[in-house]
Scaffold this motif. Structure first.
Motif, PDB file in Angstrom:
ATOM      1  N   SER A 152       1.279  -8.502  -0.606  1.00  0.00           N
ATOM      2  CA  SER A 152       0.537  -7.305  -0.201  1.00  0.00           C
ATOM      3  C   SER A 152       0.333  -6.332  -1.357  1.00  0.00           C
ATOM      4  N   THR A 209      -2.616  -7.889  -3.335  1.00  0.00           N
ATOM      5  CA  THR A 209      -3.924  -7.696  -2.694  1.00  0.00           C
ATOM      6  C   THR A 209      -4.344  -6.231  -2.736  1.00  0.00           C
ATOM      7  N   THR A 210      -3.368  -5.334  -2.675  1.00  0.00           N
ATOM      8  CA  THR A 210      -3.679  -3.897  -2.773  1.00  0.00           C
ATOM      9  C   THR A 210      -4.218  -3.554  -4.157  1.00  0.00           C
ATOM     10  N   GLU A 236     -12.699  -6.268   3.313  1.00  0.00           N
ATOM     11  CA  GLU A 236     -11.947  -5.030   3.519  1.00  0.00           C
ATOM     12  C   GLU A 236     -12.786  -3.822   3.113  1.00  0.00           C
ATOM     13  N   PRO A 266     -11.545   0.976  -1.195  1.00  0.00           N
ATOM     14  CA  PRO A 266     -10.551   2.061  -1.224  1.00  0.00           C
ATOM     15  C   PRO A 266     -11.178   3.418  -1.527  1.00  0.00           C
ATOM     16  N   THR A 274      -1.639  -4.424   3.748  1.00  0.00           N
ATOM     17  CA  THR A 274      -2.496  -4.073   2.619  1.00  0.00           C
ATOM     18  C   THR A 274      -3.218  -2.752   2.877  1.00  0.00           C
ATOM     19  N   GLN A 275      -3.692  -2.550   4.084  1.00  0.00           N
ATOM     20  CA  GLN A 275      -4.353  -1.284   4.428  1.00  0.00           C
ATOM     21  C   GLN A 275      -3.379  -0.121   4.284  1.00  0.00           C
ATOM     22  N   LEU A 291      -0.692   0.066   2.310  1.00  0.00           N
ATOM     23  CA  LEU A 291      -0.418   0.324   0.897  1.00  0.00           C
ATOM     24  C   LEU A 291      -1.620   0.953   0.203  1.00  0.00           C
ATOM     25  N   THR A 292      -2.807   0.516   0.574  1.00  0.00           N
ATOM     26  CA  THR A 292      -4.017   1.076  -0.029  1.00  0.00           C
ATOM     27  C   THR A 292      -4.161   2.551   0.323  1.00  0.00           C
ATOM     28  N   GLU A 293      -3.960   2.882   1.583  1.00  0.00           N
ATOM     29  CA  GLU A 293      -4.040   4.285   2.006  1.00  0.00           C
ATOM     30  C   GLU A 293      -2.919   5.110   1.389  1.00  0.00           C
TER      31      GLU A 293
END
Length: 351
Positions: free
Chosen positions: A265, A268-269, A280, A283, A339-340, A342-344
């Motif tokens: 994860s 992918t982030t 996705e 970002p 992943t969402q 970690l991205t946020e």
């Protein structure tokens, strides 16, 4: 009492025996599997590069009618058929396997390459005057000690395309990274778990986050037609690894990201922050729009989530991430949520 001798014969030795009618490639106890053109090309590339291949087993007997020695191929029929076809201008390597010599017949290769190929040594176990029953007993004993292949080993035994080569090459390139960060143990690397992880990450780069169970399906789909630029993918893979190293110059060994499902994860982030992850939402900010120190501070929150004294008191999104890190960790939906998250966490302005 010993029933075999270990020998080394050259490709040219085998070619001469075949031309003289002293090589039997299809004795009645041989398996009848047929290799694909991709597998045959991959074998010849291995030999051209001077790398070893599995040994050949021959049974030598005397043909009473002619008085000549005859060598029956007990194991290695497809390897020898491939080699003999290649040196007889019966097949070519693929350019995806060998950019220098792919698309050329043996007779079109440079002289030094042809000579090296004919002198290539094939390790051979020679069974002398051994009966069919003894041959079958020998192989029964050999197979009784064989290690059962895991899923990735089975994949690599039957796929030889460009995707397989890319996953293998990148996994081997980052061997020391996997070991140093304890993402993989040496025993896991020996069983190709590093290749499985690398393939999993490449699939996400190509087609978005998928379940780990989909790895075999992607190998099959990409075997004969890999619609992506391998060099470009390798460059992006290395760039993502370099970005993670800039975030964690001391390594991941003391973080939760050393766990393979969380490492997936994190990769992918970071890849999404650099290049966009297929399927996705882009970002809010790019990797180079956030200071390394700020990004590291934000991602360090993950370690705090895991050591919380009372997880029930964590914010909802933290509790969901914690749950997604402990259950069904390789499912596509769970991976996507991690992943969402970690991205946020990494990019939300004012977060």
């Amino acid at each position: 009492m010993k029933s075999f001798d270990s020998r080394v014969y050259s490709v040219n030795d085998y070619r001469e025996w075949d031309s003289a009618g002293q090589l039997v490639l299809s004795p009645r106890f041989q398996r009848r599997e047929v290799w694909t053109d991709t597998a045959r090309s991959y074998l010849m590339d291995t030999i051209i590069r001077g790398k070893p291949i599995p040994k050949i087993f021959l049974r030598q007997r005397i043909d009473i009618s002619t008085g000549r020695s005859v060598r029956e191929v007990v194991d290695g029929q497809q390897r020898l058929r491939t080699i003999l076809a290649f040196v007889g201008d019966g097949l070519m390597m693929r350019r995806s396997h060998n950019r220098d010599y792919g698309g050329l017949y043996f007779s079109q290769l440079p002289e030094d390459v042809r000579l090296a190929l004919l002198n290539y040594e094939l390790s051979t176990d020679l069974l002398v005057n051994v009966s069919d029953g003894e041959v079958l007993d020998i192989f029964s004993r050999l197979n009784s000690h064989a290690v059962v292949l895991n899923p990735q080993e089975k994949i690599n035994a039957s796929h030889f395309g460009e995707f397989r080569q890319l996953a293998d090459a990148l996994a081997h390139e980052f061997f020391e990274y996997w070991i140093f960060n304890r993402i993989m143990r040496e025993a896991q690397v020996m069983r190709m778990q590093d290749v499985s992880l690398t393939a999993d990450l490449l699939i996400a780069m190509c087609d978005g986050i998928q379940s780990k169970k989909q790895i075999p399906a992607y190998y099959a789909a990409f075997e004969n037609d890999f619609p992506y630029d391998s060099d470009a993918l390798a460059s992006k893979f290395r760039a993502t690894m370099a970005a993670m190293s800039s975030l964690y110059p001391e390594g991941l060994i003391e973080t939760e990201f050393r766990r393979v499902h969380l490492y997936y994860s994190l990769f992918t982030t970071i890849f999404g922050l650099l290049f966009d992850l297929p399927r996705e939402v882009p970002p809010a900010r790019r990797f180079d729009e956030v200071k390394i120190s700020e990004l590291r501070f934000r991602l360090d929150h993950v370690d705090a989530v895991f050591v919380a004294e009372d997880p029930s008191q964590l914010p909802v999104r933290d509790r969901q991430f914690l749950n997604d890190s402990r259950r069904a960790t390789t499912d596509a939906a769970v991976r996507r949520r991690r992943t969402q998250y970690l991205t946020e966490l990494a990019t939300t302005i004012g977060g």
